[in-house]
Scaffold this motif. Structure first.
Motif, mmCIF file in Angstrom:
data_model
loop_
_atom_site.group_PDB
_atom_site.id
_atom_site.type_symbol
_atom_site.label_atom_id
_atom_site.label_comp_id
_atom_site.label_asym_id
_atom_site.label_seq_id
_atom_site.Cartn_x
_atom_site.Cartn_y
_atom_site.Cartn_z
ATOM 1 N N MET A 38 -1.071 -5.889 -91.553
ATOM 2 C CA MET A 38 -0.244 -4.690 -91.383
ATOM 3 C C MET A 38 0.910 -5.003 -90.435
ATOM 4 S SD MET A 38 -2.012 -2.432 -93.160
ATOM 5 C CE MET A 38 -1.533 -0.778 -92.693
ATOM 6 N N LYS A 39 2.004 -4.234 -90.599
ATOM 7 C CA LYS A 39 3.107 -4.340 -89.643
ATOM 8 C C LYS A 39 3.035 -3.140 -88.712
ATOM 9 C CE LYS A 39 6.248 -6.753 -92.666
ATOM 10 N NZ LYS A 39 6.845 -6.369 -93.941
ATOM 11 N N ILE A 40 3.188 -3.408 -87.439
ATOM 12 C CA ILE A 40 3.128 -2.335 -86.444
ATOM 13 C C ILE A 40 4.428 -2.338 -85.671
ATOM 14 C CG2 ILE A 40 1.890 -1.429 -84.462
ATOM 15 C CD1 ILE A 40 -0.565 -2.954 -85.448
ATOM 16 N N LYS A 41 5.080 -1.170 -85.623
ATOM 17 C CA LYS A 41 6.333 -1.064 -84.865
ATOM 18 C C LYS A 41 6.144 -0.088 -83.719
ATOM 19 C CE LYS A 41 10.601 -1.460 -85.902
ATOM 20 N NZ LYS A 41 11.966 -1.444 -86.426
ATOM 21 N N ILE A 42 6.552 -0.527 -82.552
ATOM 22 C CA ILE A 42 6.513 0.361 -81.389
ATOM 23 C C ILE A 42 7.953 0.766 -81.080
ATOM 24 C CG2 ILE A 42 5.804 0.609 -78.974
ATOM 25 C CD1 ILE A 42 3.433 -0.280 -80.541
ATOM 26 N N ASP A 43 8.188 2.050 -80.933
ATOM 27 C CA ASP A 43 9.507 2.532 -80.521
ATOM 28 C C ASP A 43 9.532 2.565 -78.989
ATOM 29 O OD1 ASP A 43 11.761 3.945 -79.814
ATOM 30 O OD2 ASP A 43 11.650 5.280 -81.551
ATOM 31 N N TYR A 44 10.214 1.545 -78.416
ATOM 32 C CA TYR A 44 10.193 1.422 -76.956
ATOM 33 C C TYR A 44 11.080 2.458 -76.271
ATOM 34 C CZ TYR A 44 7.622 -2.877 -77.702
ATOM 35 O OH TYR A 44 6.659 -3.780 -78.065
ATOM 36 N N SER A 45 11.877 3.170 -77.036
ATOM 37 C CA SER A 45 12.632 4.277 -76.420
ATOM 38 C C SER A 45 11.683 5.454 -76.169
ATOM 39 C CB SER A 45 13.807 4.696 -77.305
ATOM 40 O OG SER A 45 13.348 5.334 -78.479
ATOM 41 N N LEU A 46 10.593 5.506 -76.922
ATOM 42 C CA LEU A 46 9.597 6.577 -76.728
ATOM 43 C C LEU A 46 8.477 6.145 -75.783
ATOM 44 C CD1 LEU A 46 9.345 7.776 -80.440
ATOM 45 C CD2 LEU A 46 10.609 8.854 -78.580
ATOM 46 N N CYS A 47 8.085 4.878 -75.854
ATOM 47 C CA CYS A 47 7.065 4.347 -74.938
ATOM 48 C C CYS A 47 7.759 3.415 -73.945
ATOM 49 C CB CYS A 47 5.994 3.584 -75.710
ATOM 50 S SG CYS A 47 4.765 2.831 -74.609
ATOM 51 N N GLN A 48 8.237 3.975 -72.857
ATOM 52 C CA GLN A 48 9.025 3.172 -71.911
ATOM 53 C C GLN A 48 8.162 2.485 -70.871
ATOM 54 O OE1 GLN A 48 12.262 5.621 -70.513
ATOM 55 N NE2 GLN A 48 13.273 5.481 -72.498
ATOM 56 N N ASP A 49 7.067 3.109 -70.472
ATOM 57 C CA ASP A 49 6.161 2.461 -69.531
ATOM 58 C C ASP A 49 4.736 2.813 -69.921
ATOM 59 O OD1 ASP A 49 4.697 1.352 -67.559
ATOM 60 O OD2 ASP A 49 5.669 2.411 -65.903
#
Ligand code: SF4
Ligand code: SF4
Length: 75
Positions: free
Chosen positions: A1-12
């Protein structure tokens, strides 16, 4: 599977880590973000990395528990 994290939403992720805790396969890692300007090599912060996305079974538990809606999974 491909997993994408949106780092603008998960900043810390440090005070959350819900995805890391819920994943039955240990796909996620909390990794330091390097600070090239710091000779003491102290990290600038941390980020969640789906390091072992190849073994993800697509159960969707991480997507469900993420309070920020920051995780997207695709084939
Ligand atoms: S979909 Fe399931 S197996 Fe895949 S990363 Fe999320 S919790 Fe882990
Ligand atoms: S569950 Fe979402 S907000 Fe929490 S650490 Fe994981 S990606 Fe970030």
């Amino acid at each position: 599977m491909k997993i994408k994290i949106d780092y603008s939403l998960c900043q810390d992720p440090t005070n959350c880590l819900a995805c890391l805790r819920v994943c039955p396969l240990g796909v996620f890692l909390r990794a330091p973000v390097e600070n090239p300007g710091d000779p003491g090599k102290r990290p600038m912060g941390y980020k969640i990395v789906p390091l072992y996305d190849k073994i993800c079974n697509g159960c969707g538990e991480c997507v469900k528990v993420c309070p920020k809606g920051a995780i997207k999974i695709s084939k």
